[in-house]
Design a protein around this motif. Structure first.
Motif, PDB file in Angstrom:
ATOM      1  N   GLY A 133      13.840  12.636   5.610  1.00  0.00           N
ATOM      2  CA  GLY A 133      14.851  12.575   4.604  1.00  0.00           C
ATOM      3  C   GLY A 133      14.374  13.625   3.391  1.00  0.00           C
ATOM      4  O   GLY A 133      15.164  14.286   2.954  1.00  0.00           O
ATOM      5  N   ARG A 134      13.288  13.804   3.175  1.00  0.00           N
ATOM      6  CA  ARG A 134      12.770  14.770   2.065  1.00  0.00           C
ATOM      7  C   ARG A 134      12.882  16.374   2.691  1.00  0.00           C
ATOM      8  O   ARG A 134      13.393  17.215   1.782  1.00  0.00           O
ATOM      9  CB  ARG A 134      11.364  14.740   1.751  1.00  0.00           C
ATOM     10  CG  ARG A 134      11.056  13.180   1.200  1.00  0.00           C
ATOM     11  CD  ARG A 134      12.167  12.838   0.083  1.00  0.00           C
ATOM     12  NE  ARG A 134      12.404  13.755  -1.021  1.00  0.00           N
ATOM     13  CZ  ARG A 134      13.442  13.647  -1.457  1.00  0.00           C
ATOM     14  NH1 ARG A 134      14.107  12.609  -1.552  1.00  0.00           N
ATOM     15  NH2 ARG A 134      13.692  14.695  -2.491  1.00  0.00           N
ATOM     16  N   ILE A 135      12.942  16.679   3.920  1.00  0.00           N
ATOM     17  CA  ILE A 135      12.986  17.924   4.535  1.00  0.00           C
ATOM     18  C   ILE A 135      14.482  18.104   4.567  1.00  0.00           C
ATOM     19  O   ILE A 135      14.906  19.382   4.186  1.00  0.00           O
ATOM     20  CB  ILE A 135      12.435  17.791   5.922  1.00  0.00           C
ATOM     21  CG1 ILE A 135      10.665  18.164   5.692  1.00  0.00           C
ATOM     22  CG2 ILE A 135      12.764  19.233   6.529  1.00  0.00           C
ATOM     23  CD1 ILE A 135       9.998  17.999   7.021  1.00  0.00           C
ATOM     24  N   LEU A 136      15.133  17.094   4.877  1.00  0.00           N
ATOM     25  CA  LEU A 136      16.853  17.375   5.176  1.00  0.00           C
ATOM     26  C   LEU A 136      17.115  17.520   3.675  1.00  0.00           C
ATOM     27  O   LEU A 136      18.146  18.702   3.310  1.00  0.00           O
ATOM     28  CB  LEU A 136      17.543  16.237   5.374  1.00  0.00           C
ATOM     29  CG  LEU A 136      17.340  15.842   7.023  1.00  0.00           C
ATOM     30  CD1 LEU A 136      18.029  14.460   7.558  1.00  0.00           C
ATOM     31  CD2 LEU A 136      18.142  17.061   7.818  1.00  0.00           C
ATOM     32  N   HIS A 137      16.775  16.764   2.749  1.00  0.00           N
ATOM     33  CA  HIS A 137      17.219  17.054   1.295  1.00  0.00           C
ATOM     34  C   HIS A 137      16.843  18.522   0.889  1.00  0.00           C
ATOM     35  O   HIS A 137      17.624  19.188   0.041  1.00  0.00           O
ATOM     36  CB  HIS A 137      16.593  16.052   0.434  1.00  0.00           C
ATOM     37  CG  HIS A 137      16.981  16.334  -1.150  1.00  0.00           C
ATOM     38  ND1 HIS A 137      16.475  16.924  -1.943  1.00  0.00           N
ATOM     39  CD2 HIS A 137      17.971  15.466  -1.786  1.00  0.00           C
ATOM     40  CE1 HIS A 137      17.021  16.950  -2.872  1.00  0.00           C
ATOM     41  NE2 HIS A 137      17.930  16.034  -3.108  1.00  0.00           N
ATOM     42  N   ALA A 138      15.714  19.078   0.948  1.00  0.00           N
ATOM     43  CA  ALA A 138      15.339  20.341   0.712  1.00  0.00           C
ATOM     44  C   ALA A 138      16.130  21.444   1.126  1.00  0.00           C
ATOM     45  O   ALA A 138      16.830  22.459   0.476  1.00  0.00           O
ATOM     46  CB  ALA A 138      13.706  20.540   0.920  1.00  0.00           C
ATOM     47  N   GLY A 159      27.457  25.159  -3.942  1.00  0.00           N
ATOM     48  CA  GLY A 159      28.044  24.272  -4.916  1.00  0.00           C
ATOM     49  C   GLY A 159      27.193  22.759  -4.802  1.00  0.00           C
ATOM     50  O   GLY A 159      27.722  21.915  -5.495  1.00  0.00           O
ATOM     51  N   GLY A 160      26.095  22.721  -4.246  1.00  0.00           N
ATOM     52  CA  GLY A 160      25.244  21.569  -4.090  1.00  0.00           C
ATOM     53  C   GLY A 160      25.812  20.677  -2.952  1.00  0.00           C
ATOM     54  O   GLY A 160      25.245  19.489  -3.032  1.00  0.00           O
ATOM     55  N   TYR A 161      26.859  20.880  -2.386  1.00  0.00           N
ATOM     56  CA  TYR A 161      27.429  19.996  -1.361  1.00  0.00           C
ATOM     57  C   TYR A 161      26.849  20.351   0.082  1.00  0.00           C
ATOM     58  O   TYR A 161      26.906  21.766   0.405  1.00  0.00           O
ATOM     59  CB  TYR A 161      28.892  20.057  -1.126  1.00  0.00           C
ATOM     60  CG  TYR A 161      29.404  19.453  -2.893  1.00  0.00           C
ATOM     61  CD1 TYR A 161      29.296  18.217  -2.713  1.00  0.00           C
ATOM     62  CD2 TYR A 161      30.134  20.055  -3.435  1.00  0.00           C
ATOM     63  CE1 TYR A 161      30.024  17.482  -4.160  1.00  0.00           C
ATOM     64  CE2 TYR A 161      30.395  19.748  -4.603  1.00  0.00           C
ATOM     65  CZ  TYR A 161      30.443  18.478  -4.950  1.00  0.00           C
ATOM     66  OH  TYR A 161      31.065  18.010  -5.924  1.00  0.00           O
ATOM     67  N   HIS A 162      26.139  19.495   0.733  1.00  0.00           N
ATOM     68  CA  HIS A 162      25.667  19.831   2.181  1.00  0.00           C
ATOM     69  C   HIS A 162      25.204  18.487   2.770  1.00  0.00           C
ATOM     70  O   HIS A 162      24.514  17.563   1.926  1.00  0.00           O
ATOM     71  CB  HIS A 162      24.362  20.741   2.051  1.00  0.00           C
ATOM     72  CG  HIS A 162      23.891  21.101   3.325  1.00  0.00           C
ATOM     73  ND1 HIS A 162      23.077  20.629   4.177  1.00  0.00           N
ATOM     74  CD2 HIS A 162      24.212  22.346   4.031  1.00  0.00           C
ATOM     75  CE1 HIS A 162      22.751  21.254   5.205  1.00  0.00           C
ATOM     76  NE2 HIS A 162      23.554  22.495   4.947  1.00  0.00           N
ATOM     77  N   PHE A 209      22.494  13.214   3.390  1.00  0.00           N
ATOM     78  CA  PHE A 209      21.717  12.381   4.297  1.00  0.00           C
ATOM     79  C   PHE A 209      20.046  12.336   4.045  1.00  0.00           C
ATOM     80  O   PHE A 209      19.575  11.166   4.060  1.00  0.00           O
ATOM     81  CB  PHE A 209      21.952  12.724   5.819  1.00  0.00           C
ATOM     82  CG  PHE A 209      23.125  12.179   6.113  1.00  0.00           C
ATOM     83  CD1 PHE A 209      23.430  11.088   6.557  1.00  0.00           C
ATOM     84  CD2 PHE A 209      24.110  13.376   6.572  1.00  0.00           C
ATOM     85  CE1 PHE A 209      24.584  10.674   6.983  1.00  0.00           C
ATOM     86  CE2 PHE A 209      25.212  12.834   6.983  1.00  0.00           C
ATOM     87  CZ  PHE A 209      25.748  11.551   7.032  1.00  0.00           C
ATOM     88  N   GLY A 210      19.575  13.319   3.442  1.00  0.00           N
ATOM     89  CA  GLY A 210      18.188  13.408   2.932  1.00  0.00           C
ATOM     90  C   GLY A 210      17.951  12.317   1.655  1.00  0.00           C
ATOM     91  O   GLY A 210      16.823  11.719   1.822  1.00  0.00           O
ATOM     92  N   GLY A 211      18.784  12.393   0.797  1.00  0.00           N
ATOM     93  CA  GLY A 211      18.915  11.611  -0.269  1.00  0.00           C
ATOM     94  C   GLY A 211      19.030  10.014  -0.030  1.00  0.00           C
ATOM     95  O   GLY A 211      18.144   9.303  -0.324  1.00  0.00           O
TER      96      GLY A 211
END
Length: 133
Positions: free
Chosen positions: A87-92, A100-103, A108-110
């Motif tokens: 999760g932390r790696i996906l978030h990073a 624009g902050g959307y990915h 899913f990381g968050g």
């Protein structure tokens, strides 16, 4: 009692904190920015990746440690630890790659990170309630 499993995921999280901090330092040196982000979007996002991990890691790792001390089975501890790291790696990745902050990585990381925290909180509350019986 050994808390080796918690120790493993706390250590991996600590390594991620340092890796993310090193990325911030690298960008600061590259752009010659000593404090703040000076409007540099890449540096601002790197700062947020690092800060978000530092904001969420203490509670997640404390909950994991308490669950291990309460004898949560190893398989569950590892499952939650792996979910946390992924999760932390996906978030990073998502925060730095998204426009624009959307990915999806950020989403899913968050989500994984919050699920781990909420699951561990629920498990630890369950241990407390069962101790009252």
């Amino acid at each position: 009692m050994s808390v080796a499993i918690s120790g493993l995921y706390i250590s991996i999280t600590a390594i991620l904190v340092v890796v993310f901090a090193m990325r911030v330092v690298k960008l600061r040196r590259k752009h010659k920015i000593g404090l703040g982000s000076s409007g540099n979007e890449e540096l601002r996002l790197a700062n947020r990746v690092h800060a978000n991990l530092v904001e969420n890691a203490p509670i997640a790792m404390i909950l994991l440690l308490v669950a291990e001390l309460n004898h949560l089975p190893d398989l569950f501890l590892h499952s939650l630890g792996v979910m946390w790291v992924i999760g932390r790696i996906l978030h990073a990745i998502g925060l730095t790659q998204g426009r624009g902050g959307y990915h999806l990585g950020r989403f899913f990381g968050g989500l994984l990170s919050w699920l781990v925290i909420l699951t561990l909180a629920s498990i630890n509350l369950g241990y407390f309630l069962s101790s009252l019986a």
